[in-house]
Design a protein around this motif. Structure first.
Motif, short mmCIF file in Angstrom:
data_model
loop_
_atom_site.label_atom_id
_atom_site.label_comp_id
_atom_site.label_asym_id
_atom_site.label_seq_id
_atom_site.Cartn_x
_atom_site.Cartn_y
_atom_site.Cartn_z
N PHE A 139 102.86 -43.69 -20.14
CA PHE A 139 102.02 -44.78 -20.05
C PHE A 139 101.03 -44.44 -21.50
O PHE A 139 100.91 -45.42 -22.07
N ASP A 140 100.53 -43.51 -21.51
CA ASP A 140 99.37 -43.23 -22.58
C ASP A 140 100.12 -43.61 -24.13
O ASP A 140 99.26 -44.39 -24.64
N GLU A 141 101.12 -43.20 -24.36
CA GLU A 141 101.63 -43.35 -25.55
C GLU A 141 101.93 -44.90 -25.89
O GLU A 141 101.67 -45.28 -26.99
N VAL A 142 102.58 -45.44 -25.09
CA VAL A 142 102.93 -46.89 -25.14
C VAL A 142 101.49 -47.84 -25.10
O VAL A 142 101.34 -48.53 -26.06
N PHE A 143 100.60 -47.39 -24.57
CA PHE A 143 99.37 -48.24 -24.18
C PHE A 143 98.44 -48.00 -25.78
O PHE A 143 98.17 -48.95 -26.29
N VAL A 144 98.41 -46.90 -26.19
CA VAL A 144 97.96 -46.69 -27.43
C VAL A 144 98.49 -47.16 -28.62
O VAL A 144 97.72 -47.81 -29.37
N LEU A 145 99.83 -47.11 -28.74
CA LEU A 145 100.45 -47.80 -29.93
C LEU A 145 100.83 -49.02 -29.84
O LEU A 145 100.77 -49.53 -30.92
N THR A 146 101.39 -49.72 -28.85
CA THR A 146 101.75 -51.17 -28.68
C THR A 146 100.92 -51.86 -27.78
O THR A 146 101.35 -53.01 -27.96
N GLN A 147 100.50 -51.34 -26.71
CA GLN A 147 100.06 -52.05 -25.50
C GLN A 147 100.95 -53.15 -25.01
O GLN A 147 100.68 -54.09 -24.46
N GLY A 148 102.51 -52.60 -25.16
CA GLY A 148 103.37 -53.46 -24.73
C GLY A 148 104.16 -54.36 -25.48
O GLY A 148 105.11 -54.96 -25.05
N GLY A 149 103.55 -54.56 -26.74
CA GLY A 149 104.35 -55.33 -27.70
C GLY A 149 104.97 -54.79 -28.77
O GLY A 149 105.54 -53.78 -28.54
N PRO A 150 105.59 -55.46 -29.46
CA PRO A 150 105.60 -56.99 -29.76
C PRO A 150 106.08 -57.73 -28.46
O PRO A 150 107.21 -57.42 -28.07
N GLY A 151 105.43 -58.79 -27.79
CA GLY A 151 105.64 -59.49 -26.78
C GLY A 151 105.40 -58.57 -25.58
O GLY A 151 104.41 -58.06 -25.41
N THR A 152 106.50 -58.29 -24.77
CA THR A 152 106.65 -57.37 -23.73
C THR A 152 108.05 -56.40 -24.20
O THR A 152 108.60 -55.65 -23.09
N SER A 153 108.08 -56.07 -25.52
CA SER A 153 109.41 -55.23 -25.45
C SER A 153 109.15 -53.79 -25.30
O SER A 153 110.17 -52.99 -25.06
N SER A 154 108.16 -53.34 -25.34
CA SER A 154 107.89 -51.97 -25.00
C SER A 154 107.17 -51.90 -23.71
O SER A 154 106.73 -50.73 -23.27
N THR A 155 106.93 -52.77 -22.86
CA THR A 155 106.50 -52.51 -21.71
C THR A 155 107.28 -51.68 -20.52
O THR A 155 108.59 -52.13 -20.29
N ASN A 156 106.50 -50.51 -20.17
CA ASN A 156 107.07 -49.79 -19.08
C ASN A 156 106.64 -50.20 -17.74
O ASN A 156 105.93 -50.73 -17.41
N PHE A 157 107.20 -49.19 -16.85
CA PHE A 157 106.90 -49.46 -15.48
C PHE A 157 105.28 -49.03 -15.52
O PHE A 157 104.51 -49.63 -14.77
N GLY A 158 104.81 -48.07 -16.04
CA GLY A 158 103.42 -47.62 -16.06
C GLY A 158 102.67 -48.53 -16.49
O GLY A 158 101.66 -49.09 -15.99
N LEU A 159 102.90 -49.25 -17.68
CA LEU A 159 101.93 -50.22 -18.19
C LEU A 159 102.06 -51.54 -17.57
O LEU A 159 100.92 -52.01 -17.62
N TYR A 160 103.39 -51.85 -16.81
CA TYR A 160 103.30 -52.83 -16.00
C TYR A 160 102.38 -52.90 -14.94
O TYR A 160 101.76 -53.78 -14.75
N LEU A 161 102.24 -51.68 -14.31
CA LEU A 161 101.36 -51.44 -13.16
C LEU A 161 99.92 -51.71 -13.63
O LEU A 161 98.96 -52.13 -12.98
N PHE A 162 99.59 -51.00 -14.71
CA PHE A 162 98.15 -51.03 -15.52
C PHE A 162 97.94 -52.54 -15.77
O PHE A 162 96.86 -52.95 -15.33
N ASN A 163 98.70 -53.31 -16.38
CA ASN A 163 98.48 -54.65 -16.49
C ASN A 163 98.39 -55.65 -15.24
O ASN A 163 97.49 -56.34 -15.29
#
Length: 122
Positions: A81-105
């Protein structure tokens, strides 16, 4: 957009290698040190080559370590979660959204607090 997506995928691959290489190397080293030298000495006396010693002694005895490392890396990657959230916040679009970031959002951005609680029961 496709170029950004490829860049995001490359960055994620580098991140995964950076995150799991040290952990897995420590476990592999411990596994290798746990193999008794008596196996290798007996194989040398029997005339086994270095490749045969690797194939018939090292790899079979390291199999539980390989499986453990694979499972732990897979679980850790799914919940990265941490790395994806800090670097891209799930973007561009939702291309880097994973399970942890989905739950957070779903929980904190969309204020749908019931959905993450119900997710494991689906």
């Amino acid at each position: 957009m496709a170029r950004q997506r490829k860049l995001v995928e490359t960055v994620h691959r580098v991140l995964l290698v950076w995150r799991w290489t040290g952990y897995n190397m420590i476990l592999m080293l411990a596994g290798l040190q746990g193999i008794s030298n008596e196996f290798y000495e007996a194989a040398r006396i029997d005339g086994a080559s270095a490749f045969q010693r690797m194939r018939y002694i090292t790899l079979p005895l390291m199999r539980p370590i390989f499986i453990f490392c694979s499972i732990m890396s897979l679980i850790g990657t799914v919940y990265m979660f941490d790395e994806v959230f800090v670097l891209t916040q799930g973007g561009p679009g939702t291309s880097s959204t994973n399970f942890g970031l989905y739950l957070f959002n779903t929980s904190f951005t969309d204020f749908g607090s019931g959905m993450p609680r119900a997710w494991p029961t689906r």
